[in-house]
Design a protein around this motif. Sequence first.
Motif, PDB file in Angstrom:
ATOM      1  N   TRP A 149      26.918 -24.403  33.304  1.00 38.34           N
ATOM      2  CA  TRP A 149      26.505 -25.109  34.526  1.00 38.34           C
ATOM      3  C   TRP A 149      25.086 -25.661  34.369  1.00 38.34           C
ATOM      4  N   GLN A 150      24.855 -26.776  35.011  1.00 39.18           N
ATOM      5  CA  GLN A 150      23.514 -27.288  35.233  1.00 39.18           C
ATOM      6  C   GLN A 150      23.433 -27.746  36.684  1.00 39.18           C
TER       7      GLN A 150
ATOM      8  N   GLY B 155      19.180 -29.085  37.319  1.00 41.04           N
ATOM      9  CA  GLY B 155      18.418 -28.872  36.100  1.00 41.04           C
ATOM     10  C   GLY B 155      18.362 -27.431  35.638  1.00 41.04           C
ATOM     11  N   GLN B 156      18.822 -26.470  36.453  1.00 37.79           N
ATOM     12  CA  GLN B 156      18.853 -25.068  36.038  1.00 37.79           C
ATOM     13  C   GLN B 156      20.187 -24.777  35.341  1.00 37.79           C
ATOM     14  N   SER B 157      20.134 -23.977  34.281  1.00 35.57           N
ATOM     15  CA  SER B 157      21.313 -23.703  33.462  1.00 35.57           C
ATOM     16  C   SER B 157      21.866 -22.322  33.764  1.00 35.57           C
TER      17      SER B 157
ATOM     18  N   LYS C  69      26.550 -30.167  37.494  1.00 35.79           N
ATOM     19  CA  LYS C  69      27.242 -30.558  36.272  1.00 35.79           C
ATOM     20  C   LYS C  69      27.916 -29.325  35.677  1.00 35.79           C
TER      21      LYS C  69
ATOM     22  N   THR D  65      32.951 -32.546  30.544  1.00 36.71           N
ATOM     23  CA  THR D  65      31.919 -32.351  31.553  1.00 36.71           C
ATOM     24  C   THR D  65      32.245 -33.182  32.789  1.00 36.71           C
TER      25      THR D  65
ATOM     26  N   GLU E  47      30.443 -34.201  36.575  1.00 34.95           N
ATOM     27  CA  GLU E  47      29.171 -34.170  37.304  1.00 34.95           C
ATOM     28  C   GLU E  47      29.391 -34.697  38.705  1.00 34.95           C
TER      29      GLU E  47
END
Length: 868
Positions: free
Chosen positions: A686-687, A690-692, A710, A722, A724
């Motif tokens: 996951w993003q 911007g965090q994974s 995403k 992917t 988004e």
Amino acid sequence: MSRRIAVFLVVLFLISTAQTVQSNSSGRTGSSSTGCNCHGSSTTMSVSLSGLPSSGYVASTTYSLTWDGGPHIPGSGGFNLDANFGSWSNLGNNVKLVSGELTHDGTSSRTWSADWTAPSAGSGTTIFNLAVLYANGNGNNQGDSWDTGSWNLPESTASTNNPPNATNVRYIPSVPTKETGLGVEYDYNDEDGDSEQGTTIRWFRDGLQIAQINDMKSVPDIWISKGQEWRVEVTPSDSEDQGDTVSLNPIIIQNTVPIARNLEISPESPTDIDDINLDYDYFDLDGDNEQGSEIRWYLDGVRVSDLDDSLTVSSLMIRSGDEWEARITPFDGTSYGVTKSTGLIVIGSSNNPPTANAYISQGSNAYTDDALQVIVGWFDPDGDNLAGTEIRWFRDGSQVSAFNDLTWVTSDATTKNQVWYASVRVSDSLVWSEWVDADSITILNSPPEVTSISMLPEGNLTANQDLSVIWEQSDLDGDLESGSEIYWIINGEREPQFDGLLTIPSESVFRDQHWSVQVIPRDGEDLGNSMTTPSRVINNGAPEIPTISLGSGTSGYLGSPDSFPDLGIVNSLEDLVVLASSVDPDDEPLFFDVIWYRNGYQVPELDGESLVPSERLEPGQIWEVTIIARDPWGLTSQSSALVDVSNLPPIPSWSTIPEISISGSMIMFDGSSSLDPDGIVENWFWQINGQSFSGSTAEILLGEGTHSVKLTVTDNFGSSITVEDLFSLGPVSMISNLNSEISGTEIELTWSGSSNEYRIYRSSYSTDTLDEMQLVGMTNENTWNEIAPIASELYYAVTIVVGDNEILWLENETNIISVDATSVANYVDDSPTGSITILSIPLTLIFLILAISSLVISFQLKKRRSEL
């Protein structure tokens, strides 16, 4: 009785002393791996160390680290952190460095931070050991919490780019002039083997940079003049990094030597009664004027000093037959140029010269292999005898000195299209005649000859083969083949439809025909003599190599060429079919054999089949089919084709839990609904903003607005897809009008809001998340108070609960407030129920005095009894 009293007082002393135990505010080292065994433990902790690189450290790189002990509980805190390699810097609040180890400096923090700089390359794995203690503030070492952790961080194997360098940087030439020009050369070096890309070159003239010639290795002549001072800087680049700039010392443009040209003597043919005059042109590239050029005259090879720097030789110094020469050395006031000569000047006389005539004997029919001969005739009006003959041969207007005074030019010196003529003159021993030219002659083209010829292919010919002709030809003039004529002959008859073809296509060739080919060579101008190959018969031919197409479909095909349908990508959900065709060059019926292989092994039960059922297919398999075409006479041809069974990509899908998410609360993104048509989904990545995250679910705190989500899913065969999307949330529900008041040691918070449950958090330092704050209270009212725990700046946050979800979102000046509690130190609790910590010191002294007194009284009573 007195002894019992003494023991009781000692016990009270020990009890009062134990009540004064406090946290070690000066820190502790040597405990990072063993922990704090002197403290009891009542709460489970989980230490954490964040900020370490996931793929190993890069040498000499600095990383920002933070650490704590997990869930926060009331009381003081401390830690001990060490690493076997590297160094520490930028220490955070309540952190200090002691003997290479980090420990706490004060006990008010529960989370700490510092920067760690990795060691030099080749140091190996770095081991981090961490121990964290949370004391509960009860004044002794019981009920405290501590935990340890260890992390191994290897050295990263990723390579870093090394910048290039420029060596042996130099001016070219080392002494430049306007004539030579100015440039720079250098050797480019790169440890990584990277090619040179983006190197910058900067030129400076008289201290000013000339931007128009940036990055040029050579300075255009129009920018250069004598006396200028030039300097160059070279900065090498490999497109990723630039190396060190190399700056050369300035260099001065030197003087260009002048030139004397177009030397002329007048009159053109002087006699013993003429003055000889010299004329020439002076040229200087720098524009310098002529100053003191040297003129020297030579008579029969001897310098005549009296004529130095004179432009004229008087007729009084001239005799018939003299050989004079003038030489000029130009000078521009700085440098002398190259000396130029007029050549010998022979002084004539009043004698009448003879006349000459000439012609070349070959006339207009000379070829490359012919020698040329000149015939010379002469006449003298004074009846003088012939005393000498000079002959000069010219080829294409240029004199060929090798044949000077020869009447013959050998055949190996002539080439087609050259134009030759001879110029001759004769002498009567006193004067020479004028030069006369024989009529020029052009060397004609020599036709080529065929030296060998072949019909291809060699060996037996069949109807499924193209026929072609190759030949070699020679040409005296060295001309290449151009425009040769080709004639094909079938069964003894020329076939005009094939004239000029180098190749006969196989569809025009039939069994039992007899073929031959004739070539008449041409060199682009003339035809030479022809040559013909022997006649060859066309034999029975094997079928053409089968054409094969593999893919997913509903039915296969084996037979004559047809319009094949488009096949799909091979996968395990559809049948694998083969479409194959071949033709027989002799138009005979064909038979087909089919052999299937799976992962290199034959599958006999599928022999002869044009379809492999889907239930036999799995992703990753390699299937091969061999098609053999046979004609009725037993001749065969075959071909094979390979295909991989493709892995179908997974289909990503996600939803949220709860489905209707609340802004400002923890929201779980669930990707477990993703599927793979021919396998299973193994990994989720996951993003979110911007965090994974990894795993089938990801939990994150989100506020109002549109958020980027995403999701990348990977199946068990490594294929990834992917998706988004955008995820929108409305406003965050929070309290408002949060205020605080301090009355003595009591802090009271008030706010506005409508909720059945409020939660109050506290920390001793400013923070933007509840993770670093301690839950200190819950209420269903719009007010809450507590006694200030410490006399310092405090930070409070108030959240609400909506349904089953706590709104964790924080905003300064909305639901988070700072309280200056330093004033509570001015209030001392002197009531009987005051702090035991404050009273512990005087009580201890009182009980100690009582205990000592009791022991003294007991000792005196015992002494008296012994005396009695």
